[in-house]
Enzyme design. Structure first.
Site, PDB file in Angstrom:
ATOM      1  N   LYS A  15      68.243  -2.906   7.702  1.00  0.00           N
ATOM      2  CA  LYS A  15      68.654  -3.965   6.762  1.00  0.00           C
ATOM      3  C   LYS A  15      67.428  -4.653   6.148  1.00  0.00           C
ATOM      4  CE  LYS A  15      70.932  -6.226   9.924  1.00  0.00           C
ATOM      5  NZ  LYS A  15      70.656  -5.352  11.084  1.00  0.00           N
ATOM      6  N   ARG A  89      78.205 -12.707  11.079  1.00  0.00           N
ATOM      7  CA  ARG A  89      78.356 -11.731  12.155  1.00  0.00           C
ATOM      8  C   ARG A  89      79.713 -11.855  12.828  1.00  0.00           C
ATOM      9  NH1 ARG A  89      72.377 -11.286  12.976  1.00  0.00           N
ATOM     10  NH2 ARG A  89      71.910  -9.784  14.605  1.00  0.00           N
ATOM     11  N   ARG A 128      59.582  -0.945  16.396  1.00  0.00           N
ATOM     12  CA  ARG A 128      59.394  -1.784  15.197  1.00  0.00           C
ATOM     13  C   ARG A 128      58.228  -2.751  15.437  1.00  0.00           C
ATOM     14  NH1 ARG A 128      64.403  -4.916  12.956  1.00  0.00           N
ATOM     15  NH2 ARG A 128      64.863  -5.098  15.168  1.00  0.00           N
ATOM     16  N   ARG A 157      58.837  -7.987  18.467  1.00  0.00           N
ATOM     17  CA  ARG A 157      59.833  -9.030  18.750  1.00  0.00           C
ATOM     18  C   ARG A 157      60.219  -9.076  20.218  1.00  0.00           C
ATOM     19  NH1 ARG A 157      64.514  -8.608  14.289  1.00  0.00           N
ATOM     20  NH2 ARG A 157      65.729  -9.121  16.127  1.00  0.00           N
ATOM     21  N   ARG A 168      72.239  -5.869  22.257  1.00  0.00           N
ATOM     22  CA  ARG A 168      72.467  -6.274  20.861  1.00  0.00           C
ATOM     23  C   ARG A 168      73.363  -5.269  20.156  1.00  0.00           C
ATOM     24  NH1 ARG A 168      66.655  -6.434  19.036  1.00  0.00           N
ATOM     25  NH2 ARG A 168      67.443  -7.029  16.988  1.00  0.00           N
TER      26      ARG A 168
HETATM   27  P1  ADP Z   1      67.169  -4.290  10.796  1.00  0.00           P
HETATM   28  O1  ADP Z   1      66.696  -5.354   9.838  1.00  0.00           O
HETATM   29  O2  ADP Z   1      68.489  -3.713  10.405  1.00  0.00           O
HETATM   30  O3  ADP Z   1      67.160  -4.743  12.239  1.00  0.00           O
HETATM   31  P2  ADP Z   1      64.648  -2.947  10.108  1.00  0.00           P
HETATM   32  O4  ADP Z   1      64.693  -2.837   8.625  1.00  0.00           O
HETATM   33  O5  ADP Z   1      63.739  -3.977  10.695  1.00  0.00           O
HETATM   34  O6  ADP Z   1      66.148  -3.064  10.710  1.00  0.00           O
HETATM   35  O7  ADP Z   1      64.265  -1.502  10.666  1.00  0.00           O
HETATM   36  C1  ADP Z   1      64.155  -1.258  12.079  1.00  0.00           C
HETATM   37  C2  ADP Z   1      63.002  -0.273  12.331  1.00  0.00           C
HETATM   38  O8  ADP Z   1      63.378   1.022  11.824  1.00  0.00           O
HETATM   39  C3  ADP Z   1      61.706  -0.652  11.635  1.00  0.00           C
HETATM   40  O9  ADP Z   1      60.627  -0.317  12.492  1.00  0.00           O
HETATM   41  C4  ADP Z   1      61.709   0.194  10.362  1.00  0.00           C
HETATM   42  O10 ADP Z   1      60.376   0.501   9.939  1.00  0.00           O
HETATM   43  C5  ADP Z   1      62.443   1.445  10.819  1.00  0.00           C
HETATM   44  N1  ADP Z   1      63.262   2.058   9.756  1.00  0.00           N
HETATM   45  C6  ADP Z   1      63.926   1.447   8.748  1.00  0.00           C
HETATM   46  N2  ADP Z   1      64.586   2.338   7.977  1.00  0.00           N
HETATM   47  C7  ADP Z   1      64.330   3.566   8.545  1.00  0.00           C
HETATM   48  C8  ADP Z   1      64.736   4.910   8.227  1.00  0.00           C
HETATM   49  N3  ADP Z   1      65.529   5.179   7.180  1.00  0.00           N
HETATM   50  N4  ADP Z   1      64.293   5.904   9.034  1.00  0.00           N
HETATM   51  C9  ADP Z   1      63.486   5.644  10.107  1.00  0.00           C
HETATM   52  N5  ADP Z   1      63.080   4.408  10.455  1.00  0.00           N
HETATM   53  C10 ADP Z   1      63.490   3.378   9.684  1.00  0.00           C
HETATM   54  P1  AMP Z   2      68.439 -10.376  13.860  1.00  0.00           P
HETATM   55  O1  AMP Z   2      67.053 -10.747  13.397  1.00  0.00           O
HETATM   56  O2  AMP Z   2      69.444 -10.376  12.748  1.00  0.00           O
HETATM   57  O3  AMP Z   2      68.438  -9.095  14.652  1.00  0.00           O
HETATM   58  O4  AMP Z   2      68.899 -11.520  14.851  1.00  0.00           O
HETATM   59  C1  AMP Z   2      68.193 -11.792  16.051  1.00  0.00           C
HETATM   60  C2  AMP Z   2      69.065 -12.645  16.982  1.00  0.00           C
HETATM   61  O5  AMP Z   2      69.339 -13.916  16.364  1.00  0.00           O
HETATM   62  C3  AMP Z   2      70.446 -12.068  17.303  1.00  0.00           C
HETATM   63  O6  AMP Z   2      70.398 -11.124  18.364  1.00  0.00           O
HETATM   64  C4  AMP Z   2      71.233 -13.330  17.644  1.00  0.00           C
HETATM   65  O7  AMP Z   2      70.901 -13.791  18.948  1.00  0.00           O
HETATM   66  C5  AMP Z   2      70.673 -14.351  16.643  1.00  0.00           C
HETATM   67  N1  AMP Z   2      71.442 -14.365  15.379  1.00  0.00           N
HETATM   68  C6  AMP Z   2      70.967 -14.033  14.145  1.00  0.00           C
HETATM   69  N2  AMP Z   2      71.924 -14.161  13.212  1.00  0.00           N
HETATM   70  C7  AMP Z   2      73.042 -14.575  13.865  1.00  0.00           C
HETATM   71  C8  AMP Z   2      74.369 -14.851  13.451  1.00  0.00           C
HETATM   72  N3  AMP Z   2      74.765 -14.726  12.173  1.00  0.00           N
HETATM   73  N4  AMP Z   2      75.265 -15.253  14.402  1.00  0.00           N
HETATM   74  C9  AMP Z   2      74.890 -15.387  15.679  1.00  0.00           C
HETATM   75  N5  AMP Z   2      73.664 -15.103  16.153  1.00  0.00           N
HETATM   76  C10 AMP Z   2      72.729 -14.710  15.255  1.00  0.00           C
END
Ligand code: ADP
Ligand code: AMP
Length: 214
Positions: A15, A89, A128, A157, A168
């Protein structure tokens, strides 16, 4: 063109990565409740209870994120649209968002759900790394940081460890059981395959956005 969209997807679905491209193209801000909560933690303003919930991979209370969003969408840069990343969510959050938008005479244009199999998510999230200076998202295997990035600037993270990622993903699966049908019923949901090269996924996302009838 204004664009108000929601990005739904499990942790590690891509995302944040896709959001950067869309937001640049449509000149809208990326609003991530996860980023806002982490900023609160860094600033020392996030209650310990919420820090603990995040560390365990659970969801913080609905009202905490609804309050953050209510304030954020009134900021100047969000007047002409926004991309919500990781919010809503839950169905109560989605209902609160509908109400916030209706009160402002607007509504969502689309909800994009990025589908990635659970088996791929662990590796995506665990490897990541985020550059704390630029916000750029890297992956140690699929999108490694260039040599000029200082390793000391790369953040791992606190919740990107295998056991927490599993929690998660499980939390996500429970929540989408209600949230996706909620948006499907009103015809806003577009489900996309999030597997493939980043650019391939971007192509699917842009295709979905171009198909929106305004
Ligand atoms: P989200 O915001 O949904 O948690 P991220 O955009 O941070 O996900 O992506 C999670 C990890 O996967 C990051 O390390 C990113 O570089 C990697 N990633 C994102 N898109 C792809 C893809 N299409 N193929 C492989 N790795 C990806
Ligand atoms: P994210 O960066 O979206 O993966 O969110 C990291 C963490 O923040 C999640 O695992 C939840 O603990 C909290 N969080 C983020 N957005 C929400 C939401 N919309 N509702 C509840 N918890 C959230």
């Amino acid at each position: 063109m204004s664009l108000r969209l929601v990005f739904v997807g499990p942790p590690g679905a891509g995302k944040g990565t896709q959001a950067k491209v869309i937001c640049e193209r449509y000149k809208i801000p990326q609003i991530s409740t996860g980023d806002m909560l982490r900023a609160g933690k860094k600033a020392g303003t996030l209650p310990k209870e919420l820090i603990d919930t995040m560390a365990a991979g659970g969801l913080v209370p609905d009202q905490a994120v609804i309050d953050l969003i209510a304030k954020r969408i009134d900021e100047e840069d969000a007047k002409n649209g926004f991309l919500l990343d990781g919010f809503p969510r839950t169905v109560p959050q989605a209902e609160a968002l509908n109400k916030l938008l209706a009160d402002r005479g607007s509504k969502l244009d689309t909800v994009l759900a990025l589908n990635v199999a659970a088996s791929l998510l662990i590796e995506r999230a665990v490897l990541r790394r985020t550059d704390k200076r630029t916000g750029q998202i890297y992956h140690l295997k699929y999108n490694p940081p260039p040599p000029d990035v200082n390793p000391a600037d790369l953040e791992h993270r606190a919740d990107d460890h295998e056991e927490v990622v599993r929690n998660r993903v499980e939390t996500y699966e429970k929540m989408t059981a209600d949230l996706l049908p909620f948006y499907k019923k009103v015809g806003l949901l577009q489900e996309l395959d999030g597997v493939g090269k980043v650019e391939e996924v971007t192509g699917r996302v842009l295709g979905a956005l171009e198909s929106i009838k305004k």
